[in-house]
Design a protein around this motif. Sequence first.
Motif, PDB file in Angstrom:
ATOM      1  N   HIS A  11      30.176 -59.260  12.519  1.00 17.48           N
ATOM      2  CA  HIS A  11      29.758 -59.434  11.135  1.00 17.48           C
ATOM      3  C   HIS A  11      30.740 -58.705  10.210  1.00 17.48           C
ATOM      4  CE1 HIS A  11      28.258 -55.480  12.095  1.00 17.48           C
ATOM      5  NE2 HIS A  11      27.337 -55.972  12.916  1.00 17.48           N
ATOM      6  N   LYS A  12      30.471 -58.797   8.925  1.00 19.91           N
ATOM      7  CA  LYS A  12      31.421 -58.295   7.917  1.00 19.91           C
ATOM      8  C   LYS A  12      31.617 -56.786   7.975  1.00 19.91           C
ATOM      9  CE  LYS A  12      30.667 -62.133   4.699  1.00 19.91           C
ATOM     10  NZ  LYS A  12      29.780 -62.914   5.597  1.00 19.91           N
ATOM     11  N   ARG A  13      30.672 -56.055   8.546  1.00 17.33           N
ATOM     12  CA  ARG A  13      30.861 -54.598   8.656  1.00 17.33           C
ATOM     13  C   ARG A  13      31.917 -54.251   9.705  1.00 17.33           C
ATOM     14  NH1 ARG A  13      25.263 -54.981   8.203  1.00 17.33           N
ATOM     15  NH2 ARG A  13      24.958 -54.684  10.447  1.00 17.33           N
ATOM     16  N   ARG A  14      32.176 -55.177  10.621  1.00 19.58           N
ATOM     17  CA  ARG A  14      33.259 -55.059  11.609  1.00 19.58           C
ATOM     18  C   ARG A  14      33.151 -53.820  12.491  1.00 19.58           C
ATOM     19  NH1 ARG A  14      38.288 -57.136   7.702  1.00 19.58           N
ATOM     20  NH2 ARG A  14      37.407 -59.203   7.359  1.00 19.58           N
ATOM     21  N   ASN A  19      39.863 -53.275   3.439  1.00 20.84           N
ATOM     22  CA  ASN A  19      40.157 -54.541   2.747  1.00 20.84           C
ATOM     23  C   ASN A  19      41.174 -55.404   3.480  1.00 20.84           C
ATOM     24  OD1 ASN A  19      38.445 -53.814   0.570  1.00 20.84           O
ATOM     25  ND2 ASN A  19      40.108 -52.612  -0.352  1.00 20.84           N
ATOM     26  N   SER A  69      42.333 -58.239   6.229  1.00 23.42           N
ATOM     27  CA  SER A  69      41.817 -59.412   6.930  1.00 23.42           C
ATOM     28  C   SER A  69      42.780 -59.869   8.020  1.00 23.42           C
ATOM     29  CB  SER A  69      41.578 -60.557   5.943  1.00 23.42           C
ATOM     30  OG  SER A  69      40.571 -60.224   5.021  1.00 23.42           O
ATOM     31  N   PRO A 106      39.032 -60.669  12.742  1.00 25.22           N
ATOM     32  CA  PRO A 106      37.951 -60.497  11.764  1.00 25.22           C
ATOM     33  C   PRO A 106      36.917 -61.609  11.947  1.00 25.22           C
ATOM     34  CG  PRO A 106      40.105 -60.330  10.713  1.00 25.22           C
ATOM     35  CD  PRO A 106      40.339 -60.849  12.105  1.00 25.22           C
ATOM     36  N   GLU A 107      35.697 -61.355  11.553  1.00 23.98           N
ATOM     37  CA  GLU A 107      34.574 -62.260  11.822  1.00 23.98           C
ATOM     38  C   GLU A 107      34.797 -63.690  11.335  1.00 23.98           C
ATOM     39  OE1 GLU A 107      34.623 -61.227   7.873  1.00 23.98           O
ATOM     40  OE2 GLU A 107      34.594 -59.822   9.539  1.00 23.98           O
ATOM     41  N   PHE A 108      35.497 -63.885  10.217  1.00 25.29           N
ATOM     42  CA  PHE A 108      35.573 -65.226   9.631  1.00 25.29           C
ATOM     43  C   PHE A 108      36.385 -66.204  10.481  1.00 25.29           C
ATOM     44  CE2 PHE A 108      38.997 -62.741   7.633  1.00 25.29           C
ATOM     45  CZ  PHE A 108      40.106 -63.543   7.875  1.00 25.29           C
ATOM     46  N   TYR A 153      29.483 -66.591   9.748  1.00 24.83           N
ATOM     47  CA  TYR A 153      28.169 -66.095   9.331  1.00 24.83           C
ATOM     48  C   TYR A 153      27.545 -65.291  10.470  1.00 24.83           C
ATOM     49  CZ  TYR A 153      28.577 -69.345   5.451  1.00 24.83           C
ATOM     50  OH  TYR A 153      29.020 -70.009   4.336  1.00 24.83           O
ATOM     51  N   HIS A 157      37.098 -71.467   3.717  1.00 24.79           N
ATOM     52  CA  HIS A 157      37.212 -70.986   5.099  1.00 24.79           C
ATOM     53  C   HIS A 157      38.347 -71.703   5.837  1.00 24.79           C
ATOM     54  CE1 HIS A 157      33.248 -69.398   4.112  1.00 24.79           C
ATOM     55  NE2 HIS A 157      33.341 -68.629   5.169  1.00 24.79           N
ATOM     56  N   THR A 176      39.002 -70.452   9.425  1.00 25.28           N
ATOM     57  CA  THR A 176      37.901 -70.454  10.380  1.00 25.28           C
ATOM     58  C   THR A 176      38.110 -71.516  11.459  1.00 25.28           C
ATOM     59  OG1 THR A 176      36.320 -69.614   8.750  1.00 25.28           O
ATOM     60  CG2 THR A 176      35.407 -70.777  10.644  1.00 25.28           C
TER      61      THR A 176
END
Length: 267
Positions: A113-116, A177, A179, A191-193, A198, A219, A222
């Motif tokens: 997730h975005k918190r990584r 910050n 990616s 990274p999650e994306f 999601y 995206h 992705t």
Amino acid sequence: MCLYFVYNTTIKGYPSSKLAQSPAKTLSPLNVAMLHYRILPTTLDCVYCQKCAFTLSTTPLSRISSSTARPVSQLSDLLRVVLTWRFGGFYSDTDTVCIKDLSPLKNVVVTSHKRRNHISNGVFHFKHHHEFLTMAMSTMIRMYNPKHWGSMGPNTFSSCVQRSCNLRNLRYLFPENSSVPVTCGNVTILPEFYLLPYAWYEHRNILEPGKWDEFVKTHAKTFTIHVFGQVNKGMQVKIGSNSIYEGAARTFCPLLYIHASAKNSSF
């Protein structure tokens, strides 16, 4: 390229006899849509059988007793790692939609997730006998907890990335910050994306009407979409809703989409 659909006989809702006697009939939508796939059954008996084509005897997990009670999710965590360690390739959960060529991704895992600060085991690629998976198998033995579904899965992968990158906490894995994927030795953390745009707690976004066109624009990097079938269970995808899931299915899984939508307003 061939797609392998691996099932075990304790899948909820699919008694072993039903799948074992006629897997192709039971999984008929796959027959309609896919020409290059194989359906492979496996059981704990086969995993531990010395005479079978597949066995744990050559892996660190041979020290786990076959009599140990494990939930189905933990058996799945075990099998995905051992099969990829032995044969190499790209693993993903069956509720994943591929929207881009995966061949550029080699020896990769992805943040959850975005918190990584957590690593997913729901999608990854490794060459056969990769050192990361060898480490993961040894870590599974140490971290196994029969009451914790993630002990042999995300928790194990997170621990292995922490060790590979020599970090006390995964929150320090990515610069602030950033990616850009991070490589530690011979494993790359995405990274999650890239593979999980999601998180599970954002699953409703995937089925929200009218979001597909915006998703395509935002995206571009992705490769896959995980639709979290377990938490989305019972929710319907309306034909023509242009949700992220409906748009991805229509665009990248056209034969399955035709099969699922035939004479139906939803699937």
